[in-house]
Design a protein around this motif. Structure first.
Motif, PDB file in Angstrom:
ATOM      1  N   CYS A  11      -7.115  -1.572  -0.929  1.00  0.00           N
ATOM      2  CA  CYS A  11      -7.389  -2.090   0.411  1.00  0.00           C
ATOM      3  C   CYS A  11      -6.348  -3.113   0.825  1.00  0.00           C
ATOM      4  O   CYS A  11      -5.527  -3.545   0.015  1.00  0.00           O
ATOM      5  CB  CYS A  11      -8.779  -2.702   0.488  1.00  0.00           C
ATOM      6  N   GLY A  12      -6.418  -3.484   2.074  1.00  0.00           N
ATOM      7  CA  GLY A  12      -5.424  -4.359   2.666  1.00  0.00           C
ATOM      8  C   GLY A  12      -5.463  -5.791   2.175  1.00  0.00           C
ATOM      9  O   GLY A  12      -6.513  -6.341   1.856  1.00  0.00           O
ATOM     10  N   ILE A 111       0.748  -0.266   4.500  1.00  0.00           N
ATOM     11  CA  ILE A 111       1.657   0.574   3.745  1.00  0.00           C
ATOM     12  C   ILE A 111       1.402   0.510   2.239  1.00  0.00           C
ATOM     13  O   ILE A 111       1.522   1.515   1.534  1.00  0.00           O
ATOM     14  CB  ILE A 111       3.136   0.248   4.091  1.00  0.00           C
ATOM     15  N   GLY A 112       1.024  -0.652   1.719  1.00  0.00           N
ATOM     16  CA  GLY A 112       0.726  -0.765   0.288  1.00  0.00           C
ATOM     17  C   GLY A 112      -0.484   0.076  -0.092  1.00  0.00           C
ATOM     18  O   GLY A 112      -0.486   0.739  -1.136  1.00  0.00           O
ATOM     19  N   THR A 113      -1.500   0.079   0.742  1.00  0.00           N
ATOM     20  CA  THR A 113      -2.697   0.883   0.502  1.00  0.00           C
ATOM     21  C   THR A 113      -2.350   2.368   0.572  1.00  0.00           C
ATOM     22  O   THR A 113      -2.802   3.163  -0.256  1.00  0.00           O
ATOM     23  CB  THR A 113      -3.789   0.527   1.532  1.00  0.00           C
ATOM     24  N   LEU A 114      -1.529   2.735   1.542  1.00  0.00           N
ATOM     25  CA  LEU A 114      -1.091   4.125   1.671  1.00  0.00           C
ATOM     26  C   LEU A 114      -0.293   4.560   0.445  1.00  0.00           C
ATOM     27  O   LEU A 114      -0.473   5.660  -0.078  1.00  0.00           O
ATOM     28  CB  LEU A 114      -0.264   4.312   2.938  1.00  0.00           C
TER      29      LEU A 114
END
Length: 184
Positions: A11-12, A111-114
């Motif tokens: 998650c974010g 973007i990190g979660t993606l």
């Protein structure tokens, strides 16, 4: 019957601008804690990840964070969880998160979660047969992941993935839907 105990949550590190995202993160953490699940996540105190971890701890849950040195240096490490594993870098963090989960939940994020979702999806697509892949539950709250759902269908239609590649992917529109899959 399958039992999922170790739940990796992506998650974010931000809250987003829709209150439904923060509400879901807190309610998910609480549900995992009360449900006896072990929550594994990125180890931070910030954004949705901090909310989910705090809620899981407050509900009596077990929470393990996996955090790279760069975020420890930025003083974002959550020292109030059950266990905090310090790792050298993001690559090691993602590998550890993937190896630790029996099931995966993707909350709203950036973007990190993606990237975490893509790495997990790719890992199990390569290393596990379709029937043995863990569930990847994408929390599609307020349609945040509708474009991703379209992209997956586009890849399928154009022959870049197979139907069985998507068999472990679940787009969920509510916490109840997520928990129903976890409690199978």
């Amino acid at each position: 019957m399958t039992t999922y105990k170790n739940i990796t949550v992506y998650c974010g590190s931000h809250f987003g601008n829709d209150g439904a995202f923060a509400s879901l993160a807190a309610r998910l953490g609480e549900a995992l804690g009360k449900g006896g699940f072990h929550m594994i996540y990125g180890g931070g105190t910030v954004g949705l990840m901090g909310l989910a971890a705090d809620a899981a701890m407050a509900a009596g849950g077990r929470v393990t964070g996996i955090i790279p040195r760069v975020f420890i240096e930025k003083e974002q490490a959550h020292r109030g969880i059950t266990e905090l594993l310090e790792v050298p870098d993001m690559v090691t963090r993602k590998q550890t998160l993937i190896e630790s989960g029996d099931a995966f939940i993707v909350l709203p994020g950036g973007i990190g979660t993606l990237e975490e979702l893509a790495d997990t999806f790719s890992h199990y697509r390569i290393y596990a047969a379709p029937g043995s892949r863990p569930p990847i539950l994408i929390a599609n709250i307020d349609g945040i992941y509708d474009p991703l759902k379209v992209l997956f269908q586009n890849w399928l239609a154009l022959g870049f993935i197979e139907k069985e590649d998507l068999s472990s992917i679940h787009f969920c529109s509510s916490l109840e839907e997520i928990m129903k899959i976890l409690e199978k």
